[in-house]
Design a protein around this motif. Structure first.
Motif, PDB file in Angstrom:
ATOM      1  N   ASN A 196     -46.020  27.405 -20.944  1.00  0.00           N
ATOM      2  CA  ASN A 196     -44.976  27.382 -19.919  1.00  0.00           C
ATOM      3  C   ASN A 196     -45.211  26.331 -18.845  1.00  0.00           C
ATOM      4  O   ASN A 196     -44.288  25.950 -18.123  1.00  0.00           O
ATOM      5  CB  ASN A 196     -44.859  28.762 -19.258  1.00  0.00           C
ATOM      6  CG  ASN A 196     -44.269  29.801 -20.193  1.00  0.00           C
ATOM      7  OD1 ASN A 196     -43.517  29.454 -21.098  1.00  0.00           O
ATOM      8  ND2 ASN A 196     -44.627  31.063 -19.988  1.00  0.00           N
ATOM      9  N   ARG A 197     -46.458  25.858 -18.717  1.00  0.00           N
ATOM     10  CA  ARG A 197     -46.768  24.824 -17.718  1.00  0.00           C
ATOM     11  C   ARG A 197     -46.714  23.432 -18.337  1.00  0.00           C
ATOM     12  O   ARG A 197     -46.235  22.490 -17.724  1.00  0.00           O
ATOM     13  CB  ARG A 197     -48.155  25.079 -17.112  1.00  0.00           C
ATOM     14  CG  ARG A 197     -48.164  26.148 -16.036  1.00  0.00           C
ATOM     15  CD  ARG A 197     -49.482  26.142 -15.292  1.00  0.00           C
ATOM     16  NE  ARG A 197     -50.543  26.780 -16.059  1.00  0.00           N
ATOM     17  CZ  ARG A 197     -51.843  26.535 -15.904  1.00  0.00           C
ATOM     18  NH1 ARG A 197     -52.233  25.620 -15.026  1.00  0.00           N
ATOM     19  NH2 ARG A 197     -52.739  27.166 -16.630  1.00  0.00           N
ATOM     20  N   TRP A 198     -47.217  23.291 -19.547  1.00  0.00           N
ATOM     21  CA  TRP A 198     -47.217  21.991 -20.233  1.00  0.00           C
ATOM     22  C   TRP A 198     -45.987  21.954 -21.139  1.00  0.00           C
ATOM     23  O   TRP A 198     -46.083  22.017 -22.368  1.00  0.00           O
ATOM     24  CB  TRP A 198     -48.506  21.815 -21.028  1.00  0.00           C
ATOM     25  CG  TRP A 198     -49.730  21.663 -20.147  1.00  0.00           C
ATOM     26  CD1 TRP A 198     -49.757  21.623 -18.796  1.00  0.00           C
ATOM     27  CD2 TRP A 198     -51.087  21.535 -20.587  1.00  0.00           C
ATOM     28  NE1 TRP A 198     -51.056  21.474 -18.342  1.00  0.00           N
ATOM     29  CE2 TRP A 198     -51.894  21.405 -19.423  1.00  0.00           C
ATOM     30  CE3 TRP A 198     -51.706  21.512 -21.827  1.00  0.00           C
ATOM     31  CZ2 TRP A 198     -53.282  21.271 -19.479  1.00  0.00           C
ATOM     32  CZ3 TRP A 198     -53.094  21.370 -21.901  1.00  0.00           C
ATOM     33  CH2 TRP A 198     -53.869  21.241 -20.727  1.00  0.00           C
ATOM     34  N   THR A 199     -44.839  21.870 -20.512  1.00  0.00           N
ATOM     35  CA  THR A 199     -43.579  22.087 -21.222  1.00  0.00           C
ATOM     36  C   THR A 199     -43.175  20.934 -22.142  1.00  0.00           C
ATOM     37  O   THR A 199     -42.318  21.115 -23.003  1.00  0.00           O
ATOM     38  CB  THR A 199     -42.447  22.330 -20.208  1.00  0.00           C
ATOM     39  OG1 THR A 199     -42.404  21.242 -19.276  1.00  0.00           O
ATOM     40  CG2 THR A 199     -42.690  23.630 -19.437  1.00  0.00           C
ATOM     41  N   ASP A 200     -43.784  19.759 -21.970  1.00  0.00           N
ATOM     42  CA  ASP A 200     -43.445  18.642 -22.854  1.00  0.00           C
ATOM     43  C   ASP A 200     -44.187  18.706 -24.191  1.00  0.00           C
ATOM     44  O   ASP A 200     -43.900  17.914 -25.097  1.00  0.00           O
ATOM     45  CB  ASP A 200     -43.775  17.308 -22.167  1.00  0.00           C
ATOM     46  CG  ASP A 200     -42.816  17.004 -21.031  1.00  0.00           C
ATOM     47  OD1 ASP A 200     -41.602  17.161 -21.242  1.00  0.00           O
ATOM     48  OD2 ASP A 200     -43.279  16.619 -19.937  1.00  0.00           O
ATOM     49  N   GLY A 201     -45.119  19.613 -24.305  1.00  0.00           N
ATOM     50  CA  GLY A 201     -45.881  19.753 -25.535  1.00  0.00           C
ATOM     51  C   GLY A 201     -47.376  19.774 -25.253  1.00  0.00           C
ATOM     52  O   GLY A 201     -47.826  19.414 -24.158  1.00  0.00           O
ATOM     53  N   ILE A 202     -48.129  20.224 -26.246  1.00  0.00           N
ATOM     54  CA  ILE A 202     -49.587  20.277 -26.135  1.00  0.00           C
ATOM     55  C   ILE A 202     -50.181  19.541 -27.321  1.00  0.00           C
ATOM     56  O   ILE A 202     -49.848  19.832 -28.482  1.00  0.00           O
ATOM     57  CB  ILE A 202     -50.099  21.727 -26.102  1.00  0.00           C
ATOM     58  CG1 ILE A 202     -49.539  22.453 -24.886  1.00  0.00           C
ATOM     59  CG2 ILE A 202     -51.626  21.755 -26.076  1.00  0.00           C
ATOM     60  CD1 ILE A 202     -49.920  23.932 -24.810  1.00  0.00           C
ATOM     61  N   PHE A 203     -51.034  18.567 -27.010  1.00  0.00           N
ATOM     62  CA  PHE A 203     -51.728  17.829 -28.056  1.00  0.00           C
ATOM     63  C   PHE A 203     -53.029  18.557 -28.374  1.00  0.00           C
ATOM     64  O   PHE A 203     -53.815  18.878 -27.478  1.00  0.00           O
ATOM     65  CB  PHE A 203     -52.016  16.401 -27.608  1.00  0.00           C
ATOM     66  CG  PHE A 203     -52.694  15.562 -28.651  1.00  0.00           C
ATOM     67  CD1 PHE A 203     -51.973  15.086 -29.739  1.00  0.00           C
ATOM     68  CD2 PHE A 203     -54.045  15.265 -28.567  1.00  0.00           C
ATOM     69  CE1 PHE A 203     -52.593  14.312 -30.716  1.00  0.00           C
ATOM     70  CE2 PHE A 203     -54.668  14.495 -29.532  1.00  0.00           C
ATOM     71  CZ  PHE A 203     -53.945  14.020 -30.606  1.00  0.00           C
ATOM     72  N   VAL A 204     -53.247  18.832 -29.653  1.00  0.00           N
ATOM     73  CA  VAL A 204     -54.441  19.542 -30.105  1.00  0.00           C
ATOM     74  C   VAL A 204     -55.214  18.636 -31.047  1.00  0.00           C
ATOM     75  O   VAL A 204     -54.644  18.046 -31.969  1.00  0.00           O
ATOM     76  CB  VAL A 204     -54.080  20.853 -30.837  1.00  0.00           C
ATOM     77  CG1 VAL A 204     -55.353  21.587 -31.267  1.00  0.00           C
ATOM     78  CG2 VAL A 204     -53.215  21.742 -29.961  1.00  0.00           C
ATOM     79  N   SER A 205     -56.516  18.511 -30.806  1.00  0.00           N
ATOM     80  CA  SER A 205     -57.349  17.680 -31.667  1.00  0.00           C
ATOM     81  C   SER A 205     -58.678  18.378 -31.906  1.00  0.00           C
ATOM     82  O   SER A 205     -59.265  18.963 -30.985  1.00  0.00           O
ATOM     83  CB  SER A 205     -57.613  16.316 -31.016  1.00  0.00           C
ATOM     84  OG  SER A 205     -58.537  15.560 -31.779  1.00  0.00           O
ATOM     85  N   GLY A 206     -59.143  18.335 -33.145  1.00  0.00           N
ATOM     86  CA  GLY A 206     -60.511  18.747 -33.411  1.00  0.00           C
ATOM     87  C   GLY A 206     -61.461  17.762 -32.765  1.00  0.00           C
ATOM     88  O   GLY A 206     -61.067  16.675 -32.323  1.00  0.00           O
ATOM     89  N   ALA A 207     -62.733  18.128 -32.703  1.00  0.00           N
ATOM     90  CA  ALA A 207     -63.724  17.243 -32.085  1.00  0.00           C
ATOM     91  C   ALA A 207     -63.731  15.883 -32.761  1.00  0.00           C
ATOM     92  O   ALA A 207     -63.899  14.845 -32.114  1.00  0.00           O
ATOM     93  CB  ALA A 207     -65.111  17.883 -32.138  1.00  0.00           C
ATOM     94  N   TYR A 208     -63.546  15.865 -34.069  1.00  0.00           N
ATOM     95  CA  TYR A 208     -63.494  14.614 -34.822  1.00  0.00           C
ATOM     96  C   TYR A 208     -62.131  14.519 -35.499  1.00  0.00           C
ATOM     97  O   TYR A 208     -61.730  15.404 -36.246  1.00  0.00           O
ATOM     98  CB  TYR A 208     -64.599  14.558 -35.884  1.00  0.00           C
ATOM     99  CG  TYR A 208     -65.981  14.502 -35.297  1.00  0.00           C
ATOM    100  CD1 TYR A 208     -66.546  13.291 -34.898  1.00  0.00           C
ATOM    101  CD2 TYR A 208     -66.723  15.665 -35.134  1.00  0.00           C
ATOM    102  CE1 TYR A 208     -67.820  13.240 -34.350  1.00  0.00           C
ATOM    103  CE2 TYR A 208     -68.000  15.625 -34.581  1.00  0.00           C
ATOM    104  CZ  TYR A 208     -68.535  14.412 -34.193  1.00  0.00           C
ATOM    105  OH  TYR A 208     -69.795  14.353 -33.640  1.00  0.00           O
ATOM    106  N   SER A 209     -61.414  13.453 -35.203  1.00  0.00           N
ATOM    107  CA  SER A 209     -60.121  13.231 -35.844  1.00  0.00           C
ATOM    108  C   SER A 209     -59.816  11.752 -35.787  1.00  0.00           C
ATOM    109  O   SER A 209     -60.294  11.039 -34.905  1.00  0.00           O
ATOM    110  CB  SER A 209     -59.006  14.015 -35.149  1.00  0.00           C
ATOM    111  OG  SER A 209     -58.769  13.509 -33.849  1.00  0.00           O
ATOM    112  N   ALA A 210     -59.009  11.272 -36.747  1.00  0.00           N
ATOM    113  CA  ALA A 210     -58.606   9.866 -36.778  1.00  0.00           C
ATOM    114  C   ALA A 210     -57.329   9.751 -37.580  1.00  0.00           C
ATOM    115  O   ALA A 210     -57.129  10.477 -38.560  1.00  0.00           O
ATOM    116  CB  ALA A 210     -59.704   8.996 -37.388  1.00  0.00           C
TER     117      ALA A 210
END
Length: 473
Positions: A196-210
């Protein structure tokens, strides 16, 4: 000759003791970067011709490259050893992108490669290994007098961790609002609380990603569950910032103070986080580019203090108000490295070292050579763009685009005004391949005097590639 080995699917390499060799271990897409390494070593080892041996996983119908050794554990059973063009009715082969860790482990443990190294070391006192990325699974450097011509693999692994990056850079560069979740339950709970606060979306990443793997932009909890519900990792979550520009900065660090900025390009990102190519020069304003230059130097000095030496990159975003935010460190060479070498070659003063030579000095001596010069402006008016044609669903190749070795020549001719524009298509495997999802089928590189012509070349190149594939059954 390379000793016979069932794991070696193809080779055209014959050993010559008169040459001074180094090894390249990596994908075919960065094969040509080794010519710059070769030229850098020639400045330091003037008494013998320098050559490189490329150990690659790419299975192709033929190879228009010298000194190739192909090792691919996934392809051993399906490889056709004579590389003849496939006759009608012959069963297609499969083409996938092998995991880097598995490939590096296979190369490191291959008896024929180790025998070859022993033979090379009978005639030279040192053997360098050039890598796109320094990874732990590469263990050939444990052999006496063999060393990696790149960043320390343990330090690189440490700083490719997104959690480590954000903790180390707090207060050094501008970061988006973010939190660390130690496991899946924390991820699901925290993203739900922040939605409800980050209304534009939430980016989720594992510790290692590419390249979009193990990360996603999420707009509801169902997307979090679908992408990450079956995994249990440490996650970095951050407020998604609406933006139109994703610049990337390529750099080299030599020590705690000296950081070289090669240039800034704009990444082409689709689906929120999937990288498909880059374009140069960046369309960021001069002020924004100066900020990214400053931030990348700060990042480089932090890396240098921790012992990192060599090429790295930093990704940024520029939000819709023009503010610059740091996204991540790539503690390795980036996809722009080869094209920036071609650009710098046509732009810098004669005799200025290219990126592989800067990395050589950084790794071996912890400094840059005196003749080092950064690119201050694009006075040759070179524009370029790349497109990585990555397969999303299983395809069958029904045509072949011959491997093009003239990308460097294309940059030279456009810079000199011999060509107004041109494009090349690189690394197409050939006809009658089943290409699996996640595989890079080919790359397009377009070079011109303006962005519109670059875009036209990319469009034409992609069109040619599309004509070589159909849906697989």
């Amino acid at each position: 000759m390379v000793p016979e080995d069932d794991e070696i699917l193809f080779t055209n390499f014959t050993y010559n003791p008169d040459y001074y060799y180094f090894l390249y271990v990596g994908e075919l897409k960065t094969y040509s970067l080794n010519y710059f390494v070769q030229e850098a070593l020639a400045h330091r080892i003037p008494n013998r011709p320098i050559r490189f041996i490329a150990i690659i996983p790419d299975i192709c119908i033929q190879y228009n490259y010298a000194n190739i050794i192909v090792i691919n554990p996934r392809g051993e059973e399906e490889f056709i050893s004579d590389h003849a063009f496939v006759q009608p009715g012959k069963k297609p082969r499969r083409c996938w992108r092998i995991e880097s860790a598995r490939f590096m482990s296979a190369v490191s443990n291959n008896p024929a490669i180790r025998t070859l190294i022993d033979r090379i070391l009978e005639h030279q006192n040192q053997l360098y290994i050039n890598l796109y990325e320094s990874v732990l699974e590469m263990t050939l450097d444990q052999i006496d007098r063999v060393s990696i011509l790149g960043p320390d693999k343990y330090i690189a692994r440490h700083f490719n961790n997104k959690i480590i990056q954000y903790k180390a850079l707090e207060g050094i560069v501008p970061l988006a609002d973010h939190k660390v979740c130690e496991d899946r339950d924390c991820l699901l709970r925290t993203t739900a609380e922040l939605r409800n606060r980050w209304t534009d979306g939430i980016f989720v990443s594992g510790a290692y990603s590419a390249a979009g793997i193990n990360s996603a932009v999420t707009f509801n909890q169902e997307q979090v569950e679908k992408k990450f519900g079956a995994t249990n990792d440490v996650y970095l979550i951050s407020r998604f910032i609406p933006h139109q520009l994703d610049p990337t900065v390529l750099a080299v660090v030599a020590n705690e103070q000296d950081v070289y900025i090669a240039g800034i390009a704009d990444q082409v990102i689709v689906d929120g986080n999937r990288f498909i190519g880059s374009k140069f020069p960046s369309t960021a304003t001069r002020q924004q580019q100066e900020k990214m230059h400053e931030y990348t130097v700060r990042v480089g000095r932090m890396l240098g203090e921790k012992g990192y030496r060599g090429i790295f990159g930093c990704d940024y975003l520029i939000d819709n108000t023009g503010e610059v935010f740091f996204l991540e460190i790539n503690a390795r060479k980036q996809g722009t490295t080869l094209e920036f070498c071609y650009t710098l070659e046509q732009t810098l003063p004669e005799g200025a070292p290219m990126l592989p030579e800067l990395e050589y000095y950084a790794v071996t001596e912890g400094r840059f050579p005196r003749s080092t010069a950064e690119m201050k402006d694009n006075h040759r008016n070179i524009h370029w763009g790349t497109y990585n044609y990555k397969i999303q669903t299983k395809k069958l190749t029904t045509g072949y685009i011959p491997q093009n070795p003239y990308e460097r020549e294309t940059f030279r001719k456009v810079a000199n005004g011999e060509l107004l524009k041109d494009f090349v298509i690189l690394e197409h495997p050939g006809t009658n391949f089943i290409v699996m999802p996640g595989t890079f089928l080919a790359r397009v590189v377009s070079v011109a005097r303006n962005r519109d012509d670059v875009d036209e070349g990319l469009c034409q190149g992609v069109g040619f590639i599309q004509q070589t594939i159909t849906e697989a059954e």
